[in-house]
Design a protein around this motif. Structure first.
Motif, PDB file in Angstrom:
ATOM      1  N   TYR A  41     -10.689   5.107   1.895  1.00  0.00           N
ATOM      2  CA  TYR A  41     -10.788   6.365   1.125  1.00  0.00           C
ATOM      3  C   TYR A  41     -11.223   7.518   2.029  1.00  0.00           C
ATOM      4  O   TYR A  41     -10.718   8.637   1.912  1.00  0.00           O
ATOM      5  CB  TYR A  41     -11.737   6.202  -0.071  1.00  0.00           C
ATOM      6  CG  TYR A  41     -11.127   5.337  -1.156  1.00  0.00           C
ATOM      7  CD1 TYR A  41     -10.185   5.859  -2.035  1.00  0.00           C
ATOM      8  CD2 TYR A  41     -11.441   3.990  -1.261  1.00  0.00           C
ATOM      9  CE1 TYR A  41      -9.583   5.065  -3.007  1.00  0.00           C
ATOM     10  CE2 TYR A  41     -10.853   3.181  -2.227  1.00  0.00           C
ATOM     11  CZ  TYR A  41      -9.915   3.731  -3.093  1.00  0.00           C
ATOM     12  OH  TYR A  41      -9.304   2.932  -4.046  1.00  0.00           O
ATOM     13  N   TRP A  43     -12.929  -0.972   2.368  1.00  0.00           N
ATOM     14  CA  TRP A  43     -12.275  -0.153   1.339  1.00  0.00           C
ATOM     15  C   TRP A  43     -12.782   1.294   1.423  1.00  0.00           C
ATOM     16  O   TRP A  43     -12.009   2.246   1.289  1.00  0.00           O
ATOM     17  CB  TRP A  43     -12.558  -0.726  -0.054  1.00  0.00           C
ATOM     18  CG  TRP A  43     -11.843  -2.018  -0.313  1.00  0.00           C
ATOM     19  CD1 TRP A  43     -12.397  -3.267  -0.334  1.00  0.00           C
ATOM     20  CD2 TRP A  43     -10.440  -2.204  -0.596  1.00  0.00           C
ATOM     21  NE1 TRP A  43     -11.429  -4.212  -0.612  1.00  0.00           N
ATOM     22  CE2 TRP A  43     -10.227  -3.588  -0.777  1.00  0.00           C
ATOM     23  CE3 TRP A  43      -9.360  -1.340  -0.707  1.00  0.00           C
ATOM     24  CZ2 TRP A  43      -8.976  -4.129  -1.069  1.00  0.00           C
ATOM     25  CZ3 TRP A  43      -8.109  -1.869  -0.999  1.00  0.00           C
ATOM     26  CH2 TRP A  43      -7.930  -3.250  -1.173  1.00  0.00           C
ATOM     27  N   GLY A  81     -12.545  -1.679  -9.974  1.00  0.00           N
ATOM     28  CA  GLY A  81     -11.771  -1.419  -8.754  1.00  0.00           C
ATOM     29  C   GLY A  81     -10.881  -0.210  -8.975  1.00  0.00           C
ATOM     30  O   GLY A  81      -9.691  -0.226  -8.690  1.00  0.00           O
ATOM     31  N   ALA A  82     -11.502   0.850  -9.465  1.00  0.00           N
ATOM     32  CA  ALA A  82     -10.738   1.970 -10.050  1.00  0.00           C
ATOM     33  C   ALA A  82     -10.158   2.926  -9.014  1.00  0.00           C
ATOM     34  O   ALA A  82      -9.216   3.663  -9.321  1.00  0.00           O
ATOM     35  CB  ALA A  82     -11.634   2.748 -11.003  1.00  0.00           C
ATOM     36  N   TRP A  98     -16.674  -0.331  -5.488  1.00  0.00           N
ATOM     37  CA  TRP A  98     -17.761  -0.458  -4.508  1.00  0.00           C
ATOM     38  C   TRP A  98     -17.540   0.458  -3.301  1.00  0.00           C
ATOM     39  O   TRP A  98     -18.354   0.438  -2.376  1.00  0.00           O
ATOM     40  CB  TRP A  98     -18.017  -1.906  -4.124  1.00  0.00           C
ATOM     41  CG  TRP A  98     -16.915  -2.653  -3.408  1.00  0.00           C
ATOM     42  CD1 TRP A  98     -15.724  -2.145  -2.958  1.00  0.00           C
ATOM     43  CD2 TRP A  98     -16.945  -4.035  -3.036  1.00  0.00           C
ATOM     44  NE1 TRP A  98     -15.002  -3.121  -2.345  1.00  0.00           N
ATOM     45  CE2 TRP A  98     -15.727  -4.299  -2.374  1.00  0.00           C
ATOM     46  CE3 TRP A  98     -17.866  -5.057  -3.179  1.00  0.00           C
ATOM     47  CZ2 TRP A  98     -15.419  -5.561  -1.876  1.00  0.00           C
ATOM     48  CZ3 TRP A  98     -17.553  -6.300  -2.676  1.00  0.00           C
ATOM     49  CH2 TRP A  98     -16.344  -6.539  -2.041  1.00  0.00           C
ATOM     50  N   THR A 125      -4.114  -2.756 -10.374  1.00  0.00           N
ATOM     51  CA  THR A 125      -4.213  -3.094  -8.941  1.00  0.00           C
ATOM     52  C   THR A 125      -5.635  -3.341  -8.412  1.00  0.00           C
ATOM     53  O   THR A 125      -5.940  -3.017  -7.278  1.00  0.00           O
ATOM     54  CB  THR A 125      -3.488  -2.059  -8.039  1.00  0.00           C
ATOM     55  OG1 THR A 125      -3.912  -0.757  -8.347  1.00  0.00           O
ATOM     56  CG2 THR A 125      -2.004  -2.163  -8.176  1.00  0.00           C
TER      57      THR A 125
END
Ligand SMILES: C[S@@+](CC[C@H](N)C(=O)[O-])C[C@H]1O[C@@H](n2cnc3c(N)ncnc32)[C@H](O)[C@@H]1O
Length: 192
Positions: free
Chosen positions: A12, A8, A45-46, A68, A107
């Motif tokens: 980003y 993840w 999980g923003a 995270w 989400t």
């Protein structure tokens, strides 16, 4: 397939985040507008945390963001002045400590492996004060391709959550963004 924090984070870093709708979901904005500004809110999980940015600008002081992927926090730091660093919780939602009035779902549930859905609801329950709520959006159907995102149905969600939460509402959202229109359930449920 279970995705790691590193996976993840790299999304980003590469700015490859097609799930980001670059605004607060209109349905979630309505939830926020009905809240007292002292409400303590966790956004798990923003990601770019548009909900938290909106609440911060509206004068909420007890908003916490968990993700995270450290790289996801760059955005909120750039877009807000004075969002407390101590409210940016970099780590695994399932290991988080704390006590909140409200958990806002946007989400994150669909991003975790379906085998962790019971863990999600037990963690949410543990992190809520008595009478606390989880509210937000869930996808209303399964996706043809392997997730994430992982979808589901209203019936599946009710079966999962009902033993631990009173379901106050769960209906198709009327004001979803157009690509998600007809495929989002707006829900509110209260910890039992
Ligand atoms: C699909 S993205 C959604 C991000 C944001 N809510 C949005 O709508 O743009 C899922 C997010 O959940 C985070 N995430 C996945 N598993 C997590 C976990 N166990 N603990 C904390 N964050 C997690 C990812 O890093 C990612 O930012």
């Amino acid at each position: 397939m279970e995705r790691t924090a590193e996976y993840w984070n790299s999304r980003y870093q590469e700015n490859n985040i097609p799930w980001d709708i670059c605004q607060v979901s209109p349905a979630i904005k309505k939830i926020i507008e009905g809240l007292d500004k002292n409400t303590s809110v966790l956004v798990p999980g923003a990601g770019h945390a548009h909900e938290a940015i909106y609440m911060h600008r509206a004068g909420f002081k007890n908003v916490f963001v968990c993700d995270w992927a450290e790289a996801s926090f760059r955005y909120i730091r750039e877009k807000t002045e004075g969002f407390p660093e101590s409210h940016l919780l970099c780590g695994d939602f399932f290991l988080l400590e704390g006590a909140y009035d409200l958990i806002l779902e946007q989400t994150f549930f669909c991003a975790i492996d379906p085998s962790k859905r019971t863990d999600y609801l037990l963690t949410a329950k543990r992190l809520l004060k008595d009478g606390g709520m989880v509210a937000g959006l869930l996808f209303a159907s399964h996706f043809p391709k392997q997730g994430p995102p992982f979808g589901g149905t209203k019936e599946e969600y009710l079966d999962l959550f009902k033993p631990h939460f009173d379901i106050l509402s769960m209906e198709l959202a009327q004001n979803s963004i157009s690509p998600r229109l007809g495929n989002e359930l707006l829900f509110k449920m209260k910890k039992k």
